[in-house]
Design an enzyme around this catalytic site. Structure first.
Site, PDB file in Angstrom:
ATOM      1  CD1 TRP A  48      -1.583  -2.245  -3.203  1.00 36.80           C
ATOM      2  CD2 TRP A  48      -2.165  -0.173  -2.581  1.00 36.80           C
ATOM      3  NE1 TRP A  48      -1.457  -2.164  -1.831  1.00 36.80           N
ATOM      4  CE2 TRP A  48      -1.805  -0.906  -1.428  1.00 36.80           C
ATOM      5  CE3 TRP A  48      -2.575   1.154  -2.440  1.00 36.80           C
ATOM      6  CZ2 TRP A  48      -1.835  -0.347  -0.139  1.00 36.80           C
ATOM      7  CZ3 TRP A  48      -2.610   1.708  -1.161  1.00 36.80           C
ATOM      8  CH2 TRP A  48      -2.247   0.963  -0.024  1.00 36.80           C
TER       9      TRP A  48
ATOM     10  CG  ASP B 270       1.746   2.205  -7.337  1.00 39.04           C
ATOM     11  OD1 ASP B 270       2.898   2.244  -6.844  1.00 39.04           O
ATOM     12  OD2 ASP B 270       0.716   2.054  -6.654  1.00 39.04           O
TER      13      ASP B 270
ATOM     14  CE  LYS C  99       4.381  -0.818  -0.219  1.00 42.19           C
ATOM     15  NZ  LYS C  99       3.688  -1.721   0.685  1.00 42.19           N
TER      16      LYS C  99
END
Lengths: 360, 360
Positions: free
Chosen positions: A103, A171, A195
């Site tokens: 990511w 993030d 999530k």
């Protein structure tokens, strides 16, 4: 109703059963107003209350200090990858990235499209967080970007670097609210909801307001943080139902006793699985060094792909969902977000022991 | 359960009761898989099926020809305002806008940030659609942008201009699926879901694929149509639950008999209200010329603001919701989207007649 699945999906992921039941109960009729929450105007008193209360719940759970603004946006972390450099990476500045997995690489790619961007730390293999204690960033730095938890690789920051006045941007899509954090260390935190926060469709941004004074004029309105700050996340129609679900999840977290308790609970349940890996004498192989293991995503391998295939087949047959590793890395991954119950982790650990007995 | 409100919200807006009840029924347990639809992975067979089926339902209802791609994005029409010029307005080209109300002006503003942009038609007052039969666009034109229905002003295109090879782009947020249209006339159609398609949180884009060959390299991945086309709307995590709700709404529209029937139904129910306005001898004043009146949003005024205030107060007391005009124009507005039942419009028309008797 059939038995609840042992849901280890990486996101969208398990939600608390109590939250789903509450949502079901009031889906058609919200608070006695003759409408669903999906049918209320975002300019109504009901939504203003929901918007404000959800911000307050986050402020309370994360102990967000004054000077920060909480936003509910759309487009996921992937849109934040572009919004961050568009807003912060002005022409004389350089963006800095620490890369600890897939990511982070995606975030990096978008920054490179916008302006001067450099990688300040990246381990050769994604098996640990690099030592950032000596990291020095010069004044040309727009920000330092990290990925607090790499969902695919299962690497989690245990502590955050001290970089003085340079804004630290994280993030936190896959580990927000999994443990207490010191928000004051960050310039901006962002997280896709799917999530630990709720269903997909809303992105949380927590941003220090005084950082947003230099956004270039040509940036489209929807991509400017100051647009959404001024409008209190109501510049355009927000994803009302997703925010409503986040609200219910946050209330559930508070009922659990807040983030200290949530962290303890996450440690207990992931220990069940990590212990099986560690005691398997190499039958199960963890891919991350112990000190940086994630309490949200547990990747592990078996000795060959055929055995992994068999493992995944049998878990599916036994009510487990989502244990296949990301297609880019293979193997297995158990995502153990806040809403994944102890019972699911217990069942997985027992299955793993049994599978080893039969195949060891 | 309390009585359903007469919901005339401008968006988010009324949803069909049958759809809400179905969603409620399967909220905790989707298709016997031991999970909510909010908990399934967007890479699962269940979501792939949902994604494909929702595209097929749209293709079927709108009779979408070959060569077009249907996308489910995030960020609402407001994000499309920027994405359109970012993707189509390359450096030698000019963007053309027809302005018939507030949303067109917002779209125009974003295009001006990106490149050369001109207004090709705009009536002095937003009371009608300008005559576009003589419109000639030269080859430097990147596209012509229109707003097929202006939600705030209640102005709706009854026919679409013929502009040869220049792509026609339409914001159909507030009238998509209210009647049959000829998709082949358009290069791109977009619509935020929260009026005629479902709850807020997903944006429909229908785009002619061969138009997307010249997107500049520096555009962020999430803002490129080709990113989402290549990934079949799965480049990043989609708003799963919103797409699921759109799916249910589209099935409901098919059960109603398709868009010919839906248009007839919309005409019948809005006639109830327009007739009261027209027969009120000036007590109620419509703001749009008859030929361009919208069958989705009906704005009207009373002789002064005090009486309007009284009207709104009394409607609220009688179970009507959302009748206040947009704050930028004042007055009243009844939004009569597909899911608003005949019964609600009948109740409103009767209330209006009664209110006039008591105050005329």
């Amino acid at each position: 109703m059939s038995k609840r699945a042992y849901n280890f999906n990486a996101g969208p992921a398990a939600l608390p059963l109590e939250v789903l039941e509450r949502a079901q109960e009031e889906l058609v009729e919200y608070q006695g107003i003759g409408m669903s929450v999906m049918e209320i105007s975002h300019r109504s008193a009901e939504y203003e209350q929901l918007n404000a209360e959800t911000q307050e719940l986050l402020a309370d759970l994360l102990n967000i200090p004054a000077g920060y603004k909480t936003l509910f946006l759309q487009g996921g972390a992937s849109t934040q990858f572009a919004m961050i450099p568009l807003n912060f990476l002005t022409s004389e500045k350089v963006a800095n990235y620490v890369i600890t997995g897939s990511w982070g690489k995606k975030a990096l790619k978008e920054s490179k499209l916008i302006g001067e961007t450099r990688v300040v730390a990246q381990p050769e293999k994604f098996s640990h967080v690099p030592d950032l204690s000596e990291l020095q960033l010069d004044n040309s730095s727009a920000y330092l970007h990290i990925t607090s938890n790499e969902t695919i690789e299962g690497i989690q920051f245990q502590q955050f670097p001290n970089i003085g006045d340079i804004p630290l941007i994280a993030d936190m899509s896959s580990d927000i609210l999994c443990k207490p954090i010191d928000v004051s260390k960050f310039g901006l935190i962002y997280a896709g909801a799917q999530k630990n926060l709720g269903p997909s469709g809303v992105t949380l941004v927590i941003v220090k307001e005084d950082l947003l004074e230099n956004t270039p004029d040509h940036i489209p309105s929807m991509l400017r943080y100051d647009t959404h700050i001024k409008a209190n996340s109501l510049y355009n129609t927000p994803p009302v139902y997703s925010v409503y679900m986040v609200n219910l999840v946050l209330k559930w977290l508070k009922e659990k006793g807040g983030l200290d308790q949530v962290e303890k609970f996450n440690q207990e349940k992931t220990k069940l699985i990590y212990d099986v890996i560690d005691e398997s004498q190499g039958f199960y192989v963890g891919t991350v060094e112990k000190q940086d293991r994630s309490i949200m995503n547990i990747p592990f391998r078996l000795k060959d792909e055929a055995l992994e295939k068999e493992f995944l087949k049998q878990t599916q047959e036994n009510g487990f969902v989502g244990l296949k590793g990301h297609r880019s890395v293979g193997g297995m991954r158990a995502s153990t977000y806040n809403a994944v119950p102890y019972e699911s982790c217990k069942a997985l650990s027992e299955f793993m022991i049994d599978f080893q007995k039969r195949n060891g």
